[in-house]
Motif scaffolding. Structure first.
Motif, PDB file in Angstrom:
ATOM      1  N   HIS A 138     -13.825   5.959 -10.543  1.00 24.80           N
ATOM      2  CA  HIS A 138     -15.213   5.686 -10.911  1.00 24.80           C
ATOM      3  C   HIS A 138     -15.510   4.198 -11.005  1.00 24.80           C
ATOM      4  O   HIS A 138     -16.577   3.807 -11.507  1.00 24.80           O
ATOM      5  CB  HIS A 138     -15.524   6.390 -12.234  1.00 24.80           C
ATOM      6  CG  HIS A 138     -15.075   7.822 -12.263  1.00 24.80           C
ATOM      7  ND1 HIS A 138     -15.589   8.792 -11.409  1.00 24.80           N
ATOM      8  CD2 HIS A 138     -14.139   8.468 -13.030  1.00 24.80           C
ATOM      9  CE1 HIS A 138     -14.995   9.951 -11.649  1.00 24.80           C
ATOM     10  NE2 HIS A 138     -14.106   9.773 -12.644  1.00 24.80           N
ATOM     11  N   ALA A 139     -14.563   3.387 -10.549  1.00 26.38           N
ATOM     12  CA  ALA A 139     -14.787   1.933 -10.580  1.00 26.38           C
ATOM     13  C   ALA A 139     -15.885   1.546  -9.615  1.00 26.38           C
ATOM     14  O   ALA A 139     -16.513   0.485  -9.762  1.00 26.38           O
ATOM     15  CB  ALA A 139     -13.505   1.189 -10.242  1.00 26.38           C
ATOM     16  N   GLY A 140     -16.070   2.356  -8.603  1.00 23.40           N
ATOM     17  CA  GLY A 140     -17.191   2.136  -7.688  1.00 23.40           C
ATOM     18  C   GLY A 140     -16.838   1.358  -6.448  1.00 23.40           C
ATOM     19  O   GLY A 140     -17.207   1.738  -5.345  1.00 23.40           O
ATOM     20  N   THR A 141     -16.120   0.244  -6.594  1.00 29.33           N
ATOM     21  CA  THR A 141     -15.783  -0.581  -5.427  1.00 29.33           C
ATOM     22  C   THR A 141     -14.272  -0.722  -5.311  1.00 29.33           C
ATOM     23  O   THR A 141     -13.533  -0.473  -6.253  1.00 29.33           O
ATOM     24  CB  THR A 141     -16.411  -1.992  -5.548  1.00 29.33           C
ATOM     25  OG1 THR A 141     -15.935  -2.591  -6.747  1.00 29.33           O
ATOM     26  CG2 THR A 141     -17.927  -1.896  -5.561  1.00 29.33           C
ATOM     27  N   GLY A 142     -13.813  -1.181  -4.094  1.00 33.04           N
ATOM     28  CA  GLY A 142     -12.379  -1.394  -3.853  1.00 33.04           C
ATOM     29  C   GLY A 142     -11.676  -0.067  -3.682  1.00 33.04           C
ATOM     30  O   GLY A 142     -12.267   0.961  -3.339  1.00 33.04           O
ATOM     31  N   GLY A 143     -10.404  -0.085  -3.933  1.00 41.28           N
ATOM     32  CA  GLY A 143      -9.617   1.134  -3.821  1.00 41.28           C
ATOM     33  C   GLY A 143      -9.127   1.443  -2.431  1.00 41.28           C
ATOM     34  O   GLY A 143      -8.398   2.408  -2.226  1.00 41.28           O
ATOM     35  N   VAL A 144      -9.530   0.628  -1.438  1.00 41.27           N
ATOM     36  CA  VAL A 144      -9.106   0.872  -0.052  1.00 41.27           C
ATOM     37  C   VAL A 144      -7.859   0.042   0.242  1.00 41.27           C
ATOM     38  O   VAL A 144      -7.867  -1.183   0.063  1.00 41.27           O
ATOM     39  CB  VAL A 144     -10.225   0.522   0.948  1.00 41.27           C
ATOM     40  CG1 VAL A 144      -9.732   0.728   2.384  1.00 41.27           C
ATOM     41  CG2 VAL A 144     -11.456   1.367   0.678  1.00 41.27           C
ATOM     42  N   ILE A 145      -6.787   0.706   0.683  1.00 38.05           N
ATOM     43  CA  ILE A 145      -5.541   0.036   1.076  1.00 38.05           C
ATOM     44  C   ILE A 145      -5.249   0.384   2.530  1.00 38.05           C
ATOM     45  O   ILE A 145      -5.176   1.566   2.901  1.00 38.05           O
ATOM     46  CB  ILE A 145      -4.361   0.473   0.185  1.00 38.05           C
ATOM     47  CG1 ILE A 145      -4.598   0.048  -1.263  1.00 38.05           C
ATOM     48  CG2 ILE A 145      -3.052  -0.130   0.708  1.00 38.05           C
ATOM     49  CD1 ILE A 145      -3.527   0.512  -2.229  1.00 38.05           C
ATOM     50  N   GLU A 146      -5.109  -0.624   3.349  1.00 36.57           N
ATOM     51  CA  GLU A 146      -4.785  -0.399   4.770  1.00 36.57           C
ATOM     52  C   GLU A 146      -3.289  -0.072   4.892  1.00 36.57           C
ATOM     53  O   GLU A 146      -2.455  -0.744   4.274  1.00 36.57           O
ATOM     54  CB  GLU A 146      -5.110  -1.646   5.593  1.00 36.57           C
ATOM     55  CG  GLU A 146      -4.812  -1.480   7.084  1.00 36.57           C
ATOM     56  CD  GLU A 146      -4.967  -2.784   7.867  1.00 36.57           C
ATOM     57  OE1 GLU A 146      -4.549  -2.822   9.029  1.00 36.57           O
ATOM     58  OE2 GLU A 146      -5.495  -3.775   7.291  1.00 36.57           O
ATOM     59  N   VAL A 147      -2.982   0.954   5.654  1.00 38.95           N
ATOM     60  CA  VAL A 147      -1.587   1.366   5.836  1.00 38.95           C
ATOM     61  C   VAL A 147      -1.220   1.231   7.316  1.00 38.95           C
ATOM     62  O   VAL A 147      -1.891   1.797   8.189  1.00 38.95           O
ATOM     63  CB  VAL A 147      -1.359   2.824   5.382  1.00 38.95           C
ATOM     64  CG1 VAL A 147       0.093   3.222   5.611  1.00 38.95           C
ATOM     65  CG2 VAL A 147      -1.730   2.985   3.919  1.00 38.95           C
ATOM     66  N   GLN A 148      -0.172   0.444   7.581  1.00 33.17           N
ATOM     67  CA  GLN A 148       0.334   0.289   8.970  1.00 33.17           C
ATOM     68  C   GLN A 148       1.629   1.076   9.102  1.00 33.17           C
ATOM     69  O   GLN A 148       2.518   0.974   8.253  1.00 33.17           O
ATOM     70  CB  GLN A 148       0.567  -1.192   9.293  1.00 33.17           C
ATOM     71  CG  GLN A 148       1.028  -1.429  10.739  1.00 33.17           C
ATOM     72  CD  GLN A 148       0.967  -2.892  11.107  1.00 33.17           C
ATOM     73  OE1 GLN A 148      -0.014  -3.587  10.799  1.00 33.17           O
ATOM     74  NE2 GLN A 148       2.007  -3.385  11.772  1.00 33.17           N
TER      75      GLN A 148
END
Length: 885
Positions: A138-148
């Motif tokens: 519920h933080a709203g922003t971020g949270g995206v981690i790129e995985v290679q």
């Protein structure tokens, strides 16, 4: 109903993999009821999916939980429920409260149970609280981690190699192959297949072709279970050490209690992987120690392990010969010699084009390091016999505490052998060798340089007299020319390399005569000949040396002194009683006093050939030397087989088949000295006057040989007074030709007369052999003799000397010819070969001495050769038996 289970892993923020505490093979998947988490996907994670999973993973993995199933989806059989940790933490409540799970909108709509409704209501209240506090999802922003999912290009290794990073073990494929999520940055993770550095475990069962399952290797599943139990979804440290040829990461996986590779090795579930040794460097030592512990305890993979039976006790030895860059011959304190190979290294191979040019350079590097040096040898095992080599020991050799194999690898002169996984016959510093090889490759040393070295070419200056004369003018002016003893032909004859001159030559020791060794192991040479050769090999072979050259002999050999470690080898040979002094030659060379004193000491100590010497023998020898040649007696018989072997060269074969020879090492030394003066004399224009009177048959003259333009001593055989042409015989070589009187000069100078030095051409005839009378066959026989003898150094056995006729009967041998024994005690000879090839026959009328019993085996062998020639219709027998009439 509630059940107990261990949490094996977490698939996402809302799904657990559970295993029975009593049976690790019994697994079930439990999804938390009424909630959902963001999905993890290879194609891309949803925002906060990793963080959600991490919350549940950190909370539960490896812990015991009490769970109950709330409901099951009929079609898929998927189970949904709740779980309670031992510390009282309830799931999914704790995850919803932390903001990492959402309550599903459809939760409870079809369920009228008050208990369920209350449960869902409680979860929604916790979710509202998390939203209000902007927790988790519920933080709203971020949270995206790129995985290679791969390493990408070489820049990954450039940036990360050698560094230790955080990671999570996502899957265990086998004991040594893991799917690891590397947490390199906050915004990007690498999820890559990782090989556990330094080990190899048995494979697990896997899908094969045609849908078939390939069974696991023994202990393969056990190794995987061992790692799963300790590492699956645990946070670890990964030290990145390299990449495999297939692009997989190779890393040291460090469990909170230590390196997982060491634990696998100690339990006998893995073996060391040599291919990772260069990546690990010094860290490989701990893995080797762990493997050794398992071997000694015979655990699992090593249950049939048998320790090496070799005696690893170090021994001192002396290096006597360098066979190649990886093989040497050593001699222990007891004098026994044996051939050993250096452990785990291999010199440049003959079959590899990139390595062949370095063979000589590598061998020379090792020669300079070891020849004649004291070394310590520790036997590591045995190299098995192959098609080309017999079995031999492999050992670690050190000189002055320096490992020779390691030095060779460091310089790029040897490569490291890749041993089989079960091969224990290897160097104890094997990993250090592998690391040194990688460094040599990086620095492009030796074989790894990519360009062949400039090969040192040696011109054979003893190939002909002409070449020897050219080189003599250079060497004779120098004192103690540095060289290398390349080969010992006998106790007093050597092949020497002169690097700075780019020359190879045959050196004959001045002033001494060493007994002749047998030309083959089966042939018996002169007494103490083999001992003299062995001493030469022991003290001189492959050693750095210095030579003083005085002269050359008639076949291109250089006469001079040989110094090894500044000590005269001729003196050493004489001092050991393995050579006698040739007084005239010694006086000419200027070392007579030293050699005669050495010979006297050897006689007094009764060493070698003087073992039965007494002072009266010297007087007897002088009397024998002065004695006349045996008279020709029709009734003479020989009671003992002659042992009068002499080194000779054939200088001419007359039209009647008689052979003219020179004895090497007797008059040839004096002849060479005379010919030098003779040549200088006739080059002087003041000595160019011709004969004053017409020559007479029997006169000695100086004649200019038509083929080389040089002047030689000659005798008039006949005269054509009308044409003013004389047939001359060159008395030192035996050949003849016709010369105009104008090309003859008087031979009346005292220093050149035959009284000063008798003619050196000795008239000989083949023993027991009769040449054909027919002109054509006689011509073939003479041509055959030239073919077998011209330009070669031979050994002549003087069977009998006929003083009345002035001819010696000889059996000729070619030391370099390959030939088996013709009969017991009889060695292949030129005499037998000419009969065998049909160019001569056994003498029909034997002289009295030829009929002596000692020659019966020789005659028998010759007659067998004649019978074979008849049978095969060779030469004179081509039309049948010419003796039948």
């Amino acid at each position: 109903m509630a059940f107990l289970a261990n949490v094996k892993s977490v698939l996402s923020g809302d799904t657990l993999v559970l295993v029975s505490p009593n049976n690790s093979a019994a697994e079930r998947i439990l999804s938390l009821a009424y909630v959902s988490a963001p999905r993890l996907s290879k194609d891309g994670d949803e925002p906060f999916a990793f963080q959600s999973r991490e919350f549940l993973r950190g909370l539960t993995v490896g812990k015991l939980v009490k769970f109950s199933v709330s409901y099951t989806i009929p079609g898929s059989g998927r189970e949904y429920g709740s779980a309670l940790l031992q510390d009282g933490t309830a799931l999914p409540d704790a995850a919803v409260k932390a903001g990492w799970l959402k309550v599903r909108e459809d939760a409870g709509r079809k369920d009228d149970s008050e208990e369920v409704v209350e449960k869902i209501e409680s979860l929604r209240n916790l979710e509202s609280q998390a939203k209000a506090e902007a927790k988790g999802l519920h933080a709203g922003t971020g949270g995206v981690i790129e995985v290679q999912n791969d390493l990408g290009g070489p820049e990954f290794m450039t940036q990360w190699k050698g560094k230790t990073v955080d990671g999570i073990i996502e899957r265990v494929i086998s004991g040594d192959r893991l799917l690891v999520r590397l947490l390199l940055t906050e915004k990007k993770h690498w999820q890559v297949m990782t090989l556990v550095a330094g080990i190899r475990t048995p494979s697990t069962e896997r899908a094969g072709p045609n849908g078939q399952t390939q069974p696991a290797e023994e202990f393969g599943n056990e190794a995987r279970a061992f790692v799963e139990q300790r590492l699956l979804q645990r946070p670890v440290k990964v030290k990145i050490v390299g990449a495999s040829p297939q692009g997989q990461l190779v890393g040291t996986v460090i469990h909170p209690r230590g390196n997982i590779a060491e634990f696998l090795l100690k339990d006998g579930l893995a073996r060391c992987n040599d291919f990772h040794s260069t990546m690990l460097g010094g860290d490989m030592a701990a893995l080797r120690a762990a493997e050794k512990e398992a071997q000694e305890a015979r655990r699992r993979l090593h249950r049939a392990f048998v320790a090496k039976a070799t005696d690893s006790k170090e021994q001192d030895a002396t290096v006597t010969k360098i066979i190649g860059a990886d093989t040497i011959i050593i001699r222990n304190k007891a004098g026994a010699e044996k051939r050993i190979s250096l452990s785990s290294v291999r010199g440049p191979r003959a079959g590899e084009a990139s390595e062949v040019p370095f063979r000589d350079e590598a061998k020379e590097f090792l020669r300079k390091k070891l020849i004649g040096k004291h070394v310590r040898v520790s036997v590591d095992g045995t190299k098995p016999a192959s098609d080309d080599f017999e079995a031999r020991e492999v050992a670690t050799v050190t000189q002055n505490a320096k490992n020779i194999g390691l030095q060779l690898v460091q310089e790029g002169y040897c490569s490291v052998i890749r041993h089989r996984k079960d091969d224990t016959d290897r160097a104890p510093n094997y990993d250090e060798l592998l690391a040194a090889q990688e460094t040599a490759k990086e620095e492009k040393k030796g074989m790894w340089s990519g360009k062949p070295p400039k090969v040192k070419q040696y011109a054979d200056m003893s190939e002909s007299v002409q070449k020897a004369k050219i080189q003599l003018s250079t060497l004779a002016r120098q004192r103690k020319v540095p060289g290398v003893v390349d080969f010992c032909k006998s106790g007093s004859r050597f092949t020497i390399l002169i690097p700075r001159e780019g020359a190879k030559l045959t050196l004959v020791l001045a002033g001494v005569r060493a007994p002749r060794a047998g030309r083959t192991p089966q042939e018996k040479g002169e007494p103490f000949g083999q001992e003299a050769l062995e001493l030469a090999n022991r003290r001189c072979n492959q050693r750095d040396c210095e030579i003083d050259v005085h002269d050359i002999d008639k076949v291109g050999g250089f006469i001079g002194d040989l110094f090894v470690n500044r000590e005269s080898f001729a003196k050493m040979l004489v001092e050991e009683g393995l050579a006698s002094v040739h007084k005239y030659s010694a006086e000419k060379s200027g070392n007579a006093t030293e050699l005669l004193a050495a010979e006297k000491r050897a006689k007094e100590a009764k060493k070698g050939m003087w073992h039965d010497w007494d002072p009266s023998q010297d007087v007897e020898e002088e009397a024998e030397t002065a004695a006349a040649e045996p008279a020709a007696d029709a009734s003479v018989t020989i009671e003992k087989r002659p042992e009068d072997y002499r080194d000779i060269i054939v200088t001419n074969v007359d039209s009647n088949g008689r052979i003219k020879v020179q004895e090497i090492g007797k008059g040839t030394d004096a002849l060479e000295a005379l010919m030098d003066q003779f040549r200088q004399f006739h080059l002087n224009p003041t000595n160019s006057g011709g004969l004053k009177d017409a020559p007479k048959a029997g006169d000695y003259v100086a004649a200019q040989f038509s083929e080389d333009g040089e002047w030689y001593r000659a005798r008039i055989r006949s005269n054509d007074r009308a044409a003013k042409v004389a047939e001359v015989v060159y008395v030192d070589y035996g050949n003849s030709e016709k010369q105009p009187w104008s090309k003859l000069r008087p031979l009346n100078q005292a220093q050149f007369t035959v009284q000063r030095l008798k003619p050196q051409a000795v008239d000989t005839q083949l023993s027991f052999v009769q040449l054909p009378a027919a002109p054509d066959y006689l011509g073939d026989a003479i041509g055959y003799l030239y073919e077998q003898t011209e330009g070669r150094r031979l050994v002549g056995c003087f069977d009998y000397v006929d003083g009345k006729e002035g001819v010696a009967y000889v059996t000729l041998y070619d030391p370099k010819a390959e030939g088996a024994a013709a009969a017991p005690g009889v060695t292949e000879s030129v005499n037998r070969k000419i009969v065998l090839d049909g160019h001569a026959l056994v003498a029909r009328k034997l002289k009295a001495w030829e009929r002596s019993k000692v020659f019966e085996p020789v005659l028998k062998s010759l007659r067998e050769a004649e019978a074979e020639a008849k049978e095969a219709r060779r030469g004179i027998w081509e039309y049948g038996d010419i003796t039948e009439d």
